[in-house]
Design a protein around this motif. Structure first.
Motif, PDB file in Angstrom:
ATOM      1  N   UNK A  81       0.779  -1.235   0.000  1.00 33.67           N
ATOM      2  CA  UNK A  81       0.000   0.000   0.000  1.00 33.67           C
ATOM      3  C   UNK A  81       0.811   1.285   0.000  1.00 33.67           C
ATOM      4  N   UNK A  82       2.089   1.222   0.318  1.00 28.18           N
ATOM      5  CA  UNK A  82       2.907   2.443   0.327  1.00 28.18           C
ATOM      6  C   UNK A  82       3.853   2.518  -0.865  1.00 28.18           C
ATOM      7  N   UNK A  83       4.644   1.497  -1.061  1.00 27.47           N
ATOM      8  CA  UNK A  83       5.683   1.534  -2.090  1.00 27.47           C
ATOM      9  C   UNK A  83       5.119   1.819  -3.491  1.00 27.47           C
ATOM     10  N   UNK A  84       4.050   1.163  -3.933  1.00 22.41           N
ATOM     11  CA  UNK A  84       3.564   1.472  -5.290  1.00 22.41           C
ATOM     12  C   UNK A  84       3.219   2.944  -5.484  1.00 22.41           C
ATOM     13  N   UNK A  85       2.593   3.540  -4.474  1.00 19.40           N
ATOM     14  CA  UNK A  85       2.164   4.936  -4.606  1.00 19.40           C
ATOM     15  C   UNK A  85       3.331   5.905  -4.433  1.00 19.40           C
ATOM     16  N   UNK A  86       4.334   5.534  -3.658  1.00 22.08           N
ATOM     17  CA  UNK A  86       5.550   6.352  -3.560  1.00 22.08           C
ATOM     18  C   UNK A  86       6.270   6.344  -4.906  1.00 22.08           C
ATOM     19  N   UNK A  87       6.351   5.175  -5.527  1.00 28.36           N
ATOM     20  CA  UNK A  87       6.999   5.078  -6.841  1.00 28.36           C
ATOM     21  C   UNK A  87       6.245   5.920  -7.869  1.00 28.36           C
ATOM     22  N   UNK A  88       4.921   5.839  -7.861  1.00 31.28           N
ATOM     23  CA  UNK A  88       4.132   6.665  -8.779  1.00 31.28           C
ATOM     24  C   UNK A  88       4.337   8.147  -8.482  1.00 31.28           C
ATOM     25  N   UNK A  89       4.382   8.519  -7.211  1.00 29.04           N
ATOM     26  CA  UNK A  89       4.604   9.918  -6.838  1.00 29.04           C
ATOM     27  C   UNK A  89       5.961  10.416  -7.320  1.00 29.04           C
ATOM     28  N   UNK A  90       6.980   9.606  -7.164  1.00 25.65           N
ATOM     29  CA  UNK A  90       8.318   9.977  -7.651  1.00 25.65           C
ATOM     30  C   UNK A  90       8.268  10.162  -9.165  1.00 25.65           C
ATOM     31  N   UNK A  91       7.580   9.260  -9.859  1.00 26.43           N
ATOM     32  CA  UNK A  91       7.467   9.373 -11.317  1.00 26.43           C
ATOM     33  C   UNK A  91       6.761  10.664 -11.716  1.00 26.43           C
ATOM     34  N   UNK A  92       5.681  10.990 -11.021  1.00 23.38           N
ATOM     35  CA  UNK A  92       4.944  12.217 -11.335  1.00 23.38           C
ATOM     36  C   UNK A  92       5.803  13.461 -11.108  1.00 23.38           C
ATOM     37  N   UNK A  93       6.509  13.478  -9.997  1.00 21.24           N
ATOM     38  CA  UNK A  93       7.382  14.624  -9.699  1.00 21.24           C
ATOM     39  C   UNK A  93       8.508  14.707 -10.728  1.00 21.24           C
ATOM     40  N   UNK A  94       9.149  13.599 -11.006  1.00 20.11           N
ATOM     41  CA  UNK A  94      10.276  13.549 -11.939  1.00 20.11           C
ATOM     42  C   UNK A  94       9.852  13.951 -13.356  1.00 20.11           C
ATOM     43  N   UNK A  95       8.703  13.413 -13.777  1.00 29.84           N
ATOM     44  CA  UNK A  95       8.297  13.602 -15.164  1.00 29.84           C
ATOM     45  C   UNK A  95       7.482  14.870 -15.403  1.00 29.84           C
ATOM     46  N   UNK A  96       6.560  15.183 -14.512  1.00 29.18           N
ATOM     47  CA  UNK A  96       5.684  16.322 -14.741  1.00 29.18           C
ATOM     48  C   UNK A  96       6.209  17.610 -14.131  1.00 29.18           C
TER      49      UNK A  96
END
Length: 106
Positions: A81-96
């Motif tokens: 419940x934490x790691x998948x959403x942290x990874x997505x959050x990092x991707x959003x910050x990095x990419x967007x």
């Protein structure tokens, strides 16, 4: 052999925010949860540990090899419940936000 595959997939998951479009990552997150619903656990974990109970994770196994013994339930909550959403959050910050390009874009 399954442990090597498991390790490689987990390492790929951790670098995914920097190489995969965030929409692809989100799709993989949904596929991961679908797998949990369909099989009751990660198929690699089931194959590697052969447990009928949803107790051991790859992470808890590795941590125990290093002499650490965190609560398996806590590790499972963090992994599912934490790691998948942290990874997505990092991707959003990095990419967007930071506007970095990735190798595999949609």
């Amino acid at each position: 052999m399954i442990q090597i595959i498991h390790t490689v997939i987990i390492l790929l998951v951790y670098i995914s925010p920097f190489v995969l479009d965030w929409k692809i990552i989100l799709t993989f997150i949904f596929l991961y949860y679908f797998q949990l619903i369909l099989f009751g656990d990660c198929v690699l974990t089931l194959k590697q540990f052969g447990e009928s109970e949803r107790d051991t994770t790859f992470y808890s196994h590795v941590l125990s090899k290093f002499g650490l013994s965190p609560s398996k339930r806590t590790v499972r909550i963090i992994v599912d419940y934490c790691i998948p959403w942290v990874i997505l959050s990092v991707a959003l910050i990095w990419q967007l936000h930071a506007n970095h390009k990735v190798a595999f874009d949609l």
